[in-house]
Design an enzyme around this catalytic site. Structure first.
Site, PDB file in Angstrom:
ATOM      1  N   HIS A   5      -0.987  -1.193  -4.396  1.00 45.40           N
ATOM      2  CA  HIS A   5      -2.585  -0.626  -3.782  1.00 45.40           C
ATOM      3  C   HIS A   5      -2.504   0.719  -3.353  1.00 45.40           C
ATOM      4  O   HIS A   5      -1.539   1.162  -2.839  1.00 45.40           O
ATOM      5  CB  HIS A   5      -2.773  -1.628  -2.410  1.00 45.40           C
TER       6      HIS A   5
ATOM      7  N   PHE B 183      -6.596   5.205   8.065  1.00 45.26           N
ATOM      8  CA  PHE B 183      -5.045   5.463   8.516  1.00 45.26           C
ATOM      9  C   PHE B 183      -4.066   4.308   8.372  1.00 45.26           C
ATOM     10  O   PHE B 183      -4.803   3.170   8.595  1.00 45.26           O
ATOM     11  CB  PHE B 183      -5.263   5.776   9.852  1.00 45.26           C
ATOM     12  N   GLY B 184      -2.933   4.334   7.987  1.00 47.28           N
ATOM     13  CA  GLY B 184      -2.258   3.085   7.993  1.00 47.28           C
ATOM     14  C   GLY B 184      -1.701   2.820   9.358  1.00 47.28           C
ATOM     15  O   GLY B 184      -1.816   3.723  10.242  1.00 47.28           O
ATOM     16  N   GLY B 185      -0.929   1.905   9.653  1.00 48.74           N
ATOM     17  CA  GLY B 185      -0.308   1.511  10.825  1.00 48.74           C
ATOM     18  C   GLY B 185      -1.388   1.148  11.946  1.00 48.74           C
ATOM     19  O   GLY B 185      -0.704   1.152  13.219  1.00 48.74           O
TER      20      GLY B 185
ATOM     21  N   MET C 125     -11.840   5.299  -0.577  1.00 48.24           N
ATOM     22  CA  MET C 125     -12.577   5.451   0.557  1.00 48.24           C
ATOM     23  C   MET C 125     -13.350   7.033   0.527  1.00 48.24           C
ATOM     24  O   MET C 125     -12.944   7.822   1.069  1.00 48.24           O
ATOM     25  CB  MET C 125     -11.724   5.358   1.797  1.00 48.24           C
TER      26      MET C 125
ATOM     27  N   SER D 220       0.905  -1.047   0.349  1.00 49.92           N
ATOM     28  CA  SER D 220      -0.101   0.098   0.076  1.00 49.92           C
ATOM     29  C   SER D 220       0.882   1.292  -0.083  1.00 49.92           C
ATOM     30  O   SER D 220       1.595   1.424   1.297  1.00 49.92           O
ATOM     31  CB  SER D 220      -0.860   0.080   1.092  1.00 49.92           C
TER      32      SER D 220
ATOM     33  N   MET E 234      -8.486   8.723   0.024  1.00 43.42           N
ATOM     34  CA  MET E 234      -9.672   9.080   1.067  1.00 43.42           C
ATOM     35  C   MET E 234      -9.978  10.488   0.823  1.00 43.42           C
ATOM     36  O   MET E 234      -9.383  11.459   0.651  1.00 43.42           O
ATOM     37  CB  MET E 234      -8.797   9.013   2.200  1.00 43.42           C
TER      38      MET E 234
ATOM     39  N   SER F  60       2.469  -0.052   6.315  1.00 39.20           N
ATOM     40  CA  SER F  60       3.533  -0.005   7.367  1.00 39.20           C
ATOM     41  C   SER F  60       4.653  -0.978   7.092  1.00 39.20           C
ATOM     42  O   SER F  60       5.632  -0.775   7.566  1.00 39.20           O
ATOM     43  CB  SER F  60       2.970   0.252   8.576  1.00 39.20           C
TER      44      SER F  60
ATOM     45  N   HIS G 239      -8.435   1.762  -4.119  1.00 38.88           N
ATOM     46  CA  HIS G 239      -9.196   1.408  -2.949  1.00 38.88           C
ATOM     47  C   HIS G 239      -9.730   2.781  -2.607  1.00 38.88           C
ATOM     48  O   HIS G 239      -9.220   3.776  -2.057  1.00 38.88           O
ATOM     49  CB  HIS G 239      -8.439   0.801  -1.840  1.00 38.88           C
TER      50      HIS G 239
ATOM     51  N   ASP H 202      -4.824   4.087  -1.894  1.00 39.51           N
ATOM     52  CA  ASP H 202      -5.862   4.605  -0.976  1.00 39.51           C
ATOM     53  C   ASP H 202      -6.219   5.936  -1.409  1.00 39.51           C
ATOM     54  O   ASP H 202      -5.408   6.663  -1.247  1.00 39.51           O
ATOM     55  CB  ASP H 202      -5.460   4.369   0.379  1.00 39.51           C
TER      56      ASP H 202
ATOM     57  N   MET I 158     -11.734  -4.965   5.117  1.00 36.50           N
ATOM     58  CA  MET I 158     -11.131  -4.203   6.259  1.00 36.50           C
ATOM     59  C   MET I 158     -10.750  -4.815   7.535  1.00 36.50           C
ATOM     60  O   MET I 158     -11.687  -5.248   8.352  1.00 36.50           O
ATOM     61  CB  MET I 158     -11.820  -3.027   6.301  1.00 36.50           C
TER      62      MET I 158
ATOM     63  N   ASP J 191      -6.906  -5.905   3.904  1.00 34.10           N
ATOM     64  CA  ASP J 191      -6.428  -4.617   4.086  1.00 34.10           C
ATOM     65  C   ASP J 191      -6.375  -4.227   5.626  1.00 34.10           C
ATOM     66  O   ASP J 191      -7.241  -3.936   6.078  1.00 34.10           O
ATOM     67  CB  ASP J 191      -7.263  -3.671   3.125  1.00 34.10           C
ATOM     68  N   GLY J 192      -5.060  -3.800   5.908  1.00 34.01           N
ATOM     69  CA  GLY J 192      -5.116  -3.328   7.387  1.00 34.01           C
ATOM     70  C   GLY J 192      -4.098  -4.175   8.513  1.00 34.01           C
ATOM     71  O   GLY J 192      -4.747  -5.329   8.686  1.00 34.01           O
TER      72      GLY J 192
END
Ligand code: DX5
Ligand code: ZN
Length: 220
Positions: free
Chosen positions: A34, A144-146, A69, A9, A38, A199, A67, A36, A138, A176-177
């Site tokens: 990937h 948010f990442g991490g 969002m 990602s 947002m 991450s 993706h 993202d 999800m 994802d996540g």
């Protein structure tokens, strides 16, 4: 058994060195990139939009797994197709007319993806699963990442796998996540086909080697 896919990602990349990081992914064992998007409305964060996607697409040599969002994604189907999206994933929670949205994605020549938030039950896809190429489960709350992996995801993977099999669908299951080398094996064993990792890849000492590790874990 078909090969399990790894999709780093780009959200966790160094945005001041995007070309460098995209080229690293090109040379790596990753299968997809990937991306993202947002909007600050569907999720409490804004990542980046079309100009950045365009810049990524210019250098990327692997399929773009986009993706969204964002609320009301139907507004931008054509734009995301023109920007080179291969898989376009919308959120179930953001689509009032999901069936129509899926047809619109297909009409633009992209693969259809539907993401489910951690609180959304698998059974909402009962009537659309045969129109979906990829379900993105999800395993954190999007935005948010991490963040830490939500353990209930394993149960959802099994339920989704059962639904796909029962309906004779060919849908891929993406996670994802919070994906790391600690949960990758169990996710694949439970039925996942695609692992997104942000991450864990980009914050590691050697991102390219980390991708190779994940690919290996997912396919042995
Ligand atoms: C979260 C995004 C994810 C994110 C994953 O809203 O959809 O794709 O980049 O990041 P990690 O792997 O750091 O949880
Ligand atoms: Zn994502």
């Amino acid at each position: 058994m078909s090969s399990k896919l790894i999709a780093p990602s780009i959200l966790a990349a160094d945005f001041a060195n995007l070309q460098r990081d995209v080229e690293m992914v090109n040379r790596s064992d990753a299968d997809w990139i990937h991306i993202d998007i947002m909007d600050g409305v569907f999720v409490p964060n804004i990542s980046f939009g079309m100009p950045v996607l365009k810049a990524i697409a210019k250098h990327a040599e692997k399929p773009l797994d986009v993706h969204l969002m964002i609320v009301d994604p139907d507004r931008y189907m054509k734009t995301f197709a023109e920007l080179g999206s291969d898989v376009l994933t919308v959120h179930y929670e953001a689509c009032t007319h999901l069936h129509r949205t899926l047809q619109a994605i297909k009409a633009e020549g992209m693969k259809t993806g539907v993401a489910l938030n951690p609180h959304t039950n698998i059974n909402v896809l009962e009537d659309t699963i045969n129109d979906i190429d990829l379900v993105c489960l999800m395993s954190v709350n999007p935005g948010f990442g991490g963040q830490s992996f939500i353990e209930n995801t394993y149960a959802k993977v099994s339920q989704l796998k059962t639904l796909i099999t029962r309906k004779g669908a060919k849908t891929l299951i993406e996670i994802d996540g919070g994906v790391t080398n600690a949960n990758a094996k169990k996710l694949i064993y439970t039925g996942a086909d695609v692992l997104v990792a942000g991450s864990f890849v980009f914050k590691s000492k050697d991102p390219k080697a980390t991708i190779t590790d994940l690919k290996h874990i997912a396919n042995t």
